[in-house]
Design a protein around this motif. Structure first.
Motif, PDB file in Angstrom:
ATOM      1  N   GLN A 228      65.590 -70.035  38.195  1.00 37.87           N
ATOM      2  CA  GLN A 228      65.299 -69.248  36.715  1.00 37.87           C
ATOM      3  C   GLN A 228      64.049 -68.834  36.697  1.00 37.87           C
ATOM      4  O   GLN A 228      63.736 -67.737  35.994  1.00 37.87           O
TER       5      GLN A 228
ATOM      6  N   THR B 119      63.544 -53.780  30.106  1.00 32.13           N
ATOM      7  CA  THR B 119      64.268 -54.937  30.091  1.00 32.13           C
ATOM      8  C   THR B 119      65.112 -55.260  29.214  1.00 32.13           C
ATOM      9  O   THR B 119      65.017 -54.885  27.973  1.00 32.13           O
TER      10      THR B 119
ATOM     11  N   MET C  79      57.794 -81.360  24.740  1.00 35.03           N
ATOM     12  CA  MET C  79      58.644 -80.122  25.004  1.00 35.03           C
ATOM     13  C   MET C  79      57.492 -78.938  25.378  1.00 35.03           C
ATOM     14  O   MET C  79      56.411 -78.812  24.576  1.00 35.03           O
ATOM     15  N   SER C  80      57.845 -78.462  26.502  1.00 29.92           N
ATOM     16  CA  SER C  80      56.964 -77.272  26.878  1.00 29.92           C
ATOM     17  C   SER C  80      57.396 -75.973  26.559  1.00 29.92           C
ATOM     18  O   SER C  80      58.410 -75.667  25.784  1.00 29.92           O
ATOM     19  N   TYR C  81      56.226 -75.177  26.374  1.00 26.55           N
ATOM     20  CA  TYR C  81      56.505 -73.754  25.717  1.00 26.55           C
ATOM     21  C   TYR C  81      56.298 -72.790  26.683  1.00 26.55           C
ATOM     22  O   TYR C  81      55.669 -72.846  27.731  1.00 26.55           O
ATOM     23  N   ASP C  82      56.991 -71.650  26.521  1.00 29.86           N
ATOM     24  CA  ASP C  82      56.619 -70.305  27.510  1.00 29.86           C
ATOM     25  C   ASP C  82      56.742 -69.194  26.624  1.00 29.86           C
ATOM     26  O   ASP C  82      57.367 -68.826  25.777  1.00 29.86           O
ATOM     27  N   TYR C  83      55.691 -68.254  26.830  1.00 30.03           N
ATOM     28  CA  TYR C  83      55.919 -67.082  26.516  1.00 30.03           C
ATOM     29  C   TYR C  83      56.386 -65.988  27.358  1.00 30.03           C
ATOM     30  O   TYR C  83      56.026 -65.968  28.773  1.00 30.03           O
ATOM     31  N   ILE C  84      57.450 -65.313  27.307  1.00 30.27           N
ATOM     32  CA  ILE C  84      58.446 -64.322  28.111  1.00 30.27           C
ATOM     33  C   ILE C  84      57.687 -62.831  28.007  1.00 30.27           C
ATOM     34  O   ILE C  84      57.784 -62.571  26.819  1.00 30.27           O
TER      35      ILE C  84
ATOM     36  N   VAL D  26      67.196 -58.808  27.769  1.00 26.49           N
ATOM     37  CA  VAL D  26      67.326 -60.080  27.648  1.00 26.49           C
ATOM     38  C   VAL D  26      68.521 -60.601  26.808  1.00 26.49           C
ATOM     39  O   VAL D  26      68.394 -60.167  25.622  1.00 26.49           O
TER      40      VAL D  26
ATOM     41  N   ILE E 269      68.802 -59.911  32.297  1.00 29.00           N
ATOM     42  CA  ILE E 269      68.264 -61.416  32.274  1.00 29.00           C
ATOM     43  C   ILE E 269      68.995 -62.150  31.299  1.00 29.00           C
ATOM     44  O   ILE E 269      69.323 -61.531  30.189  1.00 29.00           O
TER      45      ILE E 269
ATOM     46  N   GLU F 100      62.275 -75.473  27.787  1.00 29.12           N
ATOM     47  CA  GLU F 100      60.976 -75.018  27.242  1.00 29.12           C
ATOM     48  C   GLU F 100      61.686 -74.133  26.039  1.00 29.12           C
ATOM     49  O   GLU F 100      62.649 -73.388  25.825  1.00 29.12           O
ATOM     50  N   THR F 101      60.825 -74.255  25.065  1.00 27.87           N
ATOM     51  CA  THR F 101      60.871 -73.350  23.895  1.00 27.87           C
ATOM     52  C   THR F 101      60.024 -72.039  24.355  1.00 27.87           C
ATOM     53  O   THR F 101      59.039 -72.037  24.959  1.00 27.87           O
ATOM     54  N   VAL F 102      60.850 -70.674  23.868  1.00 29.60           N
ATOM     55  CA  VAL F 102      60.167 -69.567  24.410  1.00 29.60           C
ATOM     56  C   VAL F 102      60.042 -68.630  23.442  1.00 29.60           C
ATOM     57  O   VAL F 102      60.494 -68.587  22.494  1.00 29.60           O
ATOM     58  N   GLU F 103      59.029 -67.765  23.449  1.00 26.43           N
ATOM     59  CA  GLU F 103      58.710 -66.756  22.646  1.00 26.43           C
ATOM     60  C   GLU F 103      58.574 -65.432  23.470  1.00 26.43           C
ATOM     61  O   GLU F 103      58.217 -65.464  24.646  1.00 26.43           O
ATOM     62  N   LEU F 104      59.045 -64.246  22.800  1.00 21.77           N
ATOM     63  CA  LEU F 104      58.820 -62.987  23.610  1.00 21.77           C
ATOM     64  C   LEU F 104      58.946 -61.909  22.450  1.00 21.77           C
ATOM     65  O   LEU F 104      59.248 -62.115  21.325  1.00 21.77           O
ATOM     66  N   HIS F 105      58.359 -60.811  22.697  1.00 27.89           N
ATOM     67  CA  HIS F 105      58.116 -59.698  21.865  1.00 27.89           C
ATOM     68  C   HIS F 105      59.255 -58.518  22.439  1.00 27.89           C
ATOM     69  O   HIS F 105      59.245 -58.160  23.460  1.00 27.89           O
TER      70      HIS F 105
ATOM     71  N   ILE G 147      69.304 -65.751  29.225  1.00 22.80           N
ATOM     72  CA  ILE G 147      68.620 -67.090  28.797  1.00 22.80           C
ATOM     73  C   ILE G 147      69.601 -67.801  28.134  1.00 22.80           C
ATOM     74  O   ILE G 147      69.880 -67.568  27.088  1.00 22.80           O
TER      75      ILE G 147
ATOM     76  N   VAL H  88      64.877 -70.359  22.766  1.00 18.64           N
ATOM     77  CA  VAL H  88      64.767 -71.731  23.728  1.00 18.64           C
ATOM     78  C   VAL H  88      65.434 -71.250  25.033  1.00 18.64           C
ATOM     79  O   VAL H  88      66.330 -70.648  24.948  1.00 18.64           O
ATOM     80  N   ASN H  89      64.808 -71.980  26.290  1.00 26.82           N
ATOM     81  CA  ASN H  89      65.600 -71.893  27.249  1.00 26.82           C
ATOM     82  C   ASN H  89      66.027 -73.326  27.645  1.00 26.82           C
ATOM     83  O   ASN H  89      65.296 -74.083  27.935  1.00 26.82           O
TER      84      ASN H  89
END
Lengths: 137, 655
Positions: A55, B423, A1-6, B425, B452, B479-484, B454, B473-474
């Motif tokens: 996306q 922004t 599983m890849s990870y991404d910081y948005i 989301v 946006i 992908e697992t995602v994180e944001l502040h 997701i 998650v997206n």
């Protein structure tokens, strides 16, 4: 599983708006139905599906977009453009990503770096063409 | 005795699982049966004509229709036989669709069951007696409970038809949840701008009696004649005298949370909910006030020029009669405290959708600049979490709350209009835009405002410095995602309000599995309830948007007018009756009756006074509870007499 910081910093916003500017398309119109990927004749050769790429452009993920071969595999057959329910010219977006690579991430070709063996085999026109596109001159 | 049996094929609905010809042949062999026929659609005109013709030519005196549930076509066939002079209550319906063909696969067994049921009905039919429909008078006045947009609209529509209507509201002002909204989707109309004309009209309309700050305590009676007790709590401010000068507010020493602003701003113990409030009068909340006692504090009374403050006001019980009732008690939002992974309400900048409405409203706590609750800083990026509590049968609400996709989209759009470089989301599971112009609105938010979206549910929210770390998650990019985020808005779902639960117990309304008031039929009787003469509108029956609520309120108003427009209405004929000789006055039936229709009365027998049960014919709904409970078999129900039921059971027992 890849990870991404948005995040939506300048880099992200710049990339998205540049692609929008070059393609003339509103990337945010894409609502991820996936019809572009579904109808693409070459999607089996693409590292990321087209809608995935769309996306990533929305999220300003420049690295991930450019690393993928998706936009290079695109043959500009325009099937996606014709079928997109949101009237996005998807092929133009793919072209815009290619353009972006050439404009902002140029891979230059140095005559001296090319091996002699290759130079013997390669047709002249290919050499000239690649110098035109991929040289700093 | 001449009985006609009519078996319906219902296209293939019945005939696929029941051999209708065999049932018809079998019926011919049963006692008293003079005619037995089959037809493709018995409910169609030719089917009804078939029955009518037989009544005339074969001189039938009882009719049995073996078809769908009596809930569907009992009225149709009753009217048909009444046309030919038979008593409508001598009709017998055998349900061989819902109770046979739709629930069985085996045609042999289905046919056998259908035959047994037809036989038992033939036995009962022979014992059926004609019944009279009773008529009762009607009070030409309606009651609407709850004055949000649903109640307001229902009251206006009833009043518009020329009838008197009383509108009861629990809080100090009408307007409900809609009054708290800043804008409405999909047009971005200012909520107050479209609501306040209706509120003003309620205050102005001579046909509407508004009782605010009041609750319905007790409802007795029946359709056409509901006797209602309304408790009006003291306002301590005389509505007619209050000029809304606001002199009392600065001097009031008590500061409490303002409910109208979702507790995000302070108010005083004497206050007005919001500037456009109707009744246009201040109110003292006795729970907040130092004592409603001039000896403790009378600062407000001292400064009040028009002498509108009256500490001696007492709760008032208003008793009145109504022909019909509309329940419009609305919703609450799912409590954020239940959402552990989203901070349980302990992260100050994780707020609910309703709190966001107040924060972005020019009339709200930060006068329209979107400032976050924790430190009052302006917000640059917002995360909206859809389905916060909804579509989660494991721990929260199993259902879709219907409006959250749209209100989150609306709020994201409002935010982008406010903070151009910000922004927004949205984390969503599915985007559901089932409404006129809703999909276009959603597309507009993405396309024009670059909101946006997701796809994926957020798993956890964590306070990280002065920001909130969103762990999501997206699912589209896997992908697992994180944001502040500066601010997180939870699109909390819709739950039945406390008022809805309270009124359901006062009126004895049936509730659905999720606690919303149950409609008499989910499709064709959406505003009717389990009680004749009581209607329901708006979110009291389930999540609804404003257009749907308004149309439903209109229908509820029409249905209420259907009743109050009449001088007398027919009530149920299949009611309970007591055989006084058998009754021993034990009173078990009195406690069993859910409609308080039975009382013990004195009767003279051989010179002595005895207690016996007596049924109020207008109150009895014919549920049969008392007949089943009676130890002496002294209570029977018209149309469902013991002798008829026993004949049916006997027939079913025979092979």
């Amino acid at each position: 599983m890849s990870y991404d910081y948005i995040e939506f910093g300048d880099t992200e916003k710049e990339f998205t708006s540049k692609i929008e500017e070059i393609s003339g398309q509103n990337i945010f119109s894409c609502y991820q139905c996936g019809k572009c990927s579904a109808g693409c004749a070459f999607s089996n050769l693409m590292e990321k599906t087209i809608n995935h790429t769309m996306q990533l452009v929305q999220l300003g993920k420049k690295e991930k977009v450019l690393q993928s071969n998706t936009h290079w595999v695109c043959a500009s057959c325009l099937t996606c453009t014709v079928r997109c329910p949101r009237e996005i010219d998807v092929a133009a977006v793919m072209e815009a990503i290619r353009e972006y690579t050439l404009r902002y991430e140029p891979e230059t070709i140095e005559r001296l770096d090319l091996p002699e063996e290759l130079l013997k085999k390669i047709p002249n026109i290919a050499l000239v063409g690649s110098f035109r596109k991929k040289s700093e001159l | 005795m001449r009985i006609g049996v009519y078996v319906c094929e219902c296209g293939k609905n019945i005939s696929a699982t029941v051999d209708v010809e065999k049932v018809v042949d079998y019926a011919k062999s049963l006692p008293n049966v003079a005619a037995s026929r089959v037809y493709k659609y018995m409910c169609a005109d030719p089917g009804q004509e078939l029955i009518k013709k037989d009544i005339e030519e074969l001189k039938l005196d009882k009719v049995i229709v073996a078809a769908c549930s009596p809930r569907m076509h009992e009225p149709t066939f009753r009217a048909a036989i009444e046309d030919k002079g038979l008593n409508p209550y001598t009709l017998e319906i055998v349900n061989i669709r819902e109770q046979v063909s739709w629930v069985h696969d085996d045609k042999k067994k289905g046919t056998k069951k259908a035959k047994s049921l037809v036989k038992s009905s033939v036995m009962r039919s022979a014992l059926m007696e004609p019944l009279d429909r009773k008529k009762v008078g009607v009070t030409h006045k309606a009651l609407v409970i709850g004055a949000g947009i649903a109640g307001i609209q229902a009251a206006l529509d009833i009043a518009g038809s020329g009838y008197q209507v009383t509108l009861v509201e629990k809080t100090s002002s009408i307007g409900g949840k809609m009054a708290q909204l800043d804008k409405t989707f999909p047009t971005l109309d200012c909520s107050a701008c479209i609501l306040s004309p209706k509120m003003v009209e309620v205050g102005r309309n001579p046909n509407i009696t508004l009782i605010a700050n009041a609750e319905v305590e007790q409802v007795d009676g029946y359709v056409g004649n509901f006797k209602v007790k309304i408790k009006k709590k003291p306002r301590y401010v005389i509505e007619e005298r209050c000029t809304m000068c606001d002199d009392c507010v600065p001097v009031c020493p008590v500061i409490v949370h303002d409910e109208y602003n979702e507790n995000l701003s302070p108010r005083k113990a004497i206050y007005i909910a919001f500037p456009q409030a109707i009744p246009a009068s201040y109110i003292i909340n006795p729970d907040d006030c130092l004592g409603i006692d001039p000896l403790i504090c009378s600062k407000c009374k001292d400064v009040c020029g028009p002498e509108a403050i009256d500490f001696d006001m007492k709760p008032e019980i208003i008793e009145d009669e109504f022909g019909a009732i509309v329940v419009a008690t609305g919703f609450d939002t799912y409590p954020i405290e239940n959402l552990g992974e989203y901070g349980q309400g302990n992260i100050p900048d994780v707020i609910t959708g309703l709190e966001f409405e107040r924060l972005i409203s020019p009339g709200g706590p930060s006068t329209g600049d979107l400032r976050r609750p924790s430190d009052g800083k302006l917000v640059k990026n917002v995360v909206f979490i859809h389905c916060a509590g909804s579509r989660d049968p494991a721990k929260h609400l199993p259902y879709c709350s219907k409006i959250c996709c749209m209100y989150s989209t609306k709020q994201a759009l409002m935010f982008k209009h406010e903070v151009r470089d910000g922004t927004a989301v949205n984390f969503y599971i599915d985007i559901r835009t089932g409404g006129k112009d809703y999909e276009e609105f959603y597309q507009r938010a993405a396309e024009e405002a670059k909101v946006i979206y997701i796809r994926g549910k957020v798993s956890e929210l964590i306070q990280d410095g002065d920001k909130i770390l969103v762990k999501g998650v997206n699912t589209l990019t896997a992908e697992t995602v994180e944001l502040h985020a500066d601010l997180v808005v939870l699109a909390t779902g819709i739950i039945p309000s406390q008022g809805t639960k309270d009124i359901a117990s006062v009126l004895r309304l049936s509730l659905g599995i999720n606690g919303f008031i149950k409609e008499a039929h989910p499709k064709l009787k959406p505003v009717e309830t389990s009680i004749t003469g009581v209607f329901v509108a708006g979110c009291a029956t389930g999540p609804k948007d404003i257009p749907e609520t308004v149309s439903q309120a209109g229908r509820a108003a029409v249905r209420a007018c259907n009743i109050i427009a009449q001088d007398e209405i027919e009530v149920e004929a299949t009611i309970a009756h007591v055989d006084e000789i058998l009754c021993r006055g034990c009173g078990i039936c009195v406690g069993t009756c859910p409609y308080s229709a039975i009382t013990l009365i004195d009767t003279k027998r051989f010179g002595n006074i005895y207690k016996v049960a007596s049924v109020n014919e207008a109150l009895c709904k014919g549920c049969g509870s008392c007949a089943a409970a009676c130890l002496n078999g002294a209570i029977n129900q018209f149309g469902f007499e013991d002798k008829q039921i026993l004949a049916m059971i006997q027939a079913l027992g025979e092979e």
